[in-house]
Scaffold this active site. Structure first.
Site, PDB file in Angstrom:
ATOM      1  N   HIS A 221      -1.695  -6.569   9.326  1.00  0.00           N
ATOM      2  CA  HIS A 221      -0.343  -7.101   9.461  1.00  0.00           C
ATOM      3  C   HIS A 221      -0.125  -7.557  10.892  1.00  0.00           C
ATOM      4  CE1 HIS A 221       4.037  -7.366   9.311  1.00  0.00           C
ATOM      5  NE2 HIS A 221       3.865  -7.496   8.013  1.00  0.00           N
TER       6      HIS A 221
ATOM      7  N   ASP B  23       1.511  -5.250   0.249  1.00  0.00           N
ATOM      8  CA  ASP B  23       0.957  -5.925  -0.924  1.00  0.00           C
ATOM      9  C   ASP B  23      -0.204  -5.181  -1.568  1.00  0.00           C
ATOM     10  OD1 ASP B  23       2.654  -8.166  -0.936  1.00  0.00           O
ATOM     11  OD2 ASP B  23       1.605  -8.931   0.808  1.00  0.00           O
TER      12      ASP B  23
END
Ligand code: CMC
Length: 430
Positions: free
Chosen positions: A306, A363
């Protein structure tokens, strides 16, 4: 305390103001730099650039913290609903009982989609990706519904936001039904936001849909976790496009397009595709780990890493718990969950992933939850879009209300050819 930074360029010292956010994060204000000395800053990917001041969402990427309007996302996932969280994001406070009832009633009152819009839906080819359909339909909403006029009453603005929140969900379910060639199911006044969505997706004239409260709860958690994430790619797109003062629908449509990308919201679909690929190849995760580490191979472990989180994404923790819970309640086993768990265990012990601070992001486990709910793969990113809508709306509203508002227009360092003359066709070589 020193509230100025000093920058020395070509022997001359410039003083730049230092800003401190409410959680102590610091920024150097360089907005007057070019005017003073002709320099700009270069920050490809904006990894170190703040584009606005915002009071909506706080993230600490090192500590794995996420709060909406000051409230930890863990508490919201535990106690709130998506509708209440949307109210919180847009209005800046938790609603009273009366405010929440009014908001919920308004969501139901505005849930129908103009019948003429169905012609658009029906014109898309059967295999069209629902994200493309959704982005086009939201843009088209401007032709069917009024824009927020300048100096609108608060009530009028809220109706526009509520209409969008409600209809996006209806349109998402419609696009699914139409893509399958099935009868569209209309929203029902007696159902809440999440239950209504599930009913529109799965009810059919030949087989009534039974609404399972556990699935409704899981969907609420999924949407709460996706509701805002400060200046991510799609939100930045909404703000940037909105800064040209386009209408709300066009700005949100830009956000949906940005979200579609596999490095952003499209990752939830990509994760399940990757896990299925591993399963089809016998379930061994090591070749996939090896490919992810190979610099010459563009393959990345989807659902890992991320831009901001350099630790476990707090949303992924909640999603993993929800995933275990929902599969247990449904008494269902999903082989993809075993593979995901194996992949996580191996990656978290691997020096490449440790050195690069690569941890599961939101996710990684959401796809398995969505599969358990019954959501088809090509609708995964649409589910993210419905969840992110309150964030886009609140960020758009904040930027419109900002007295320091400016058209967003980055600069560049030009690296092309120097001035040269136009060559007539006959004299061109090659
Ligand atoms: N697998 C393997 N290596 C990776 C991965 C990954 N998933 N993510 C980053 N890296 C490596 C990358 O190769 C690079 O290595 P090196 O420095 O040795 O060249 C280093 O880590 C930094 O990568 P980057 O692309 O500069 O980092 P970023 O901050 O721009 O990347 C990211 C953030 C999300 C685009 C990236 O981690 C990625 O592509 N992840 C996979 C896609 C994904 O899961 N996206 C969903 C993000 S969360 C949902 C949302 O909020 O949108």
């Amino acid at each position: 305390m020193d509230d100025k930074a000093q920058l020395i360029i070509e022997g001359k010292t410039y003083e730049l103001p230092i800003l401190t956010g409410s959680e102590g994060e610091k920024a150097i204000d360089i907005s007057a730099l070019r005017q003073e000395n002709g320099f700009i800053t270069l920050d490809v990917g904006f990894a170190n650039t703040g584009s606005c001041k915002s009071s909506i969402t706080f993230m600490d990427g090192e500590k794995g913290v996420l709060r909406y309007r000051g409230i930890p996302v863990e508490q919201l996932a535990e106690n709130s609903t998506f509708v209440e969280t949307a109210y919180l994001l847009i209005n800046g406070k938790l609603p009273s009982e009366e405010e929440l009832t009014r908001f919920s009633v308004l969501l139901n009152d505005t849930s129908l989609v103009h019948e003429d819009m169905r012609h658009f839906f029906e014109s898309f080819p059967r295999g069209a990706h629902p994200m493309g359909i959704l982005s086009s339909m939201v843009n088209a909403m401007r032709a069917f519904y009024p824009e927020i006029p300048e100096r609108s009453e608060e009530e009028e603005i809220n109706v526009t936001f509520t209409r969008l929140l409600s209809k996006l969900r209806t349109m998402a379910a419609m696009s699914y039904k139409i893509s399958r060639g099935h009868k569209v199911i209309y929203p029902r006044h007696d159902l809440n936001y999440a239950a209504n969505f599930l009913n529109m997706m799965f009810d059919s004239p030949v087989k009534p849909y039974y609404i399972d409260q556990d699935l409704v709860d899981a969907l609420n958690i999924f949407w709460i976790l996706h509701a805002d994430h400060e200046q991510n790619c799609s939100t930045a797109a909404v703000r940037l496009v909105g800064s040209a003062r386009v209408n709300l629908y066009a700005a949100i449509s830009a956000g949906i397009s940005a979200l579609w990308g596999p490095l952003h919201g499209g990752a939830n679909q990509a994760v399940v595709e990757m896990l299925s690929d591993i399963e089809e190849n016998g379930g061994d995760v090591s070749p996939f780990i090896a490919r992810a580490k190979d610099r010459k191979d563009p393959f990345r472990l989807m659902g890992f890493g991320h831009r901001v989180y350099k630790t476990y994404d707090p949303r992924a923790k909640i999603m993993k718990k929800t995933c275990d819970l929902i599969l247990r309640k449904l008494k269902r086993h999903d082989a993809l969950l075993d593979i995901a768990q194996k992949l996580e265990d191996v990656a978290l012990e691997d020096p490449y992933f440790i050195d690069h601070n690569l941890y599961p992001n939101v996710d990684f486990y959401t796809g398995i939850v969505l599969r358990a709910i019954g959501i088809p793969l090509n609708m995964f990113t649409v589910m993210f879009a419905i969840g992110r809508l309150p964030g886009w709306i609140s960020q758009w509203k904040e930027s419109m209300d900002d007295p320091g508002w400016k058209l967003q227009r980055p600069r560049q360092i030009y690296t092309g050819l120097k001035k040269r003359d136009y060559t007539p066709m006959k004299k061109r070589e090659g």
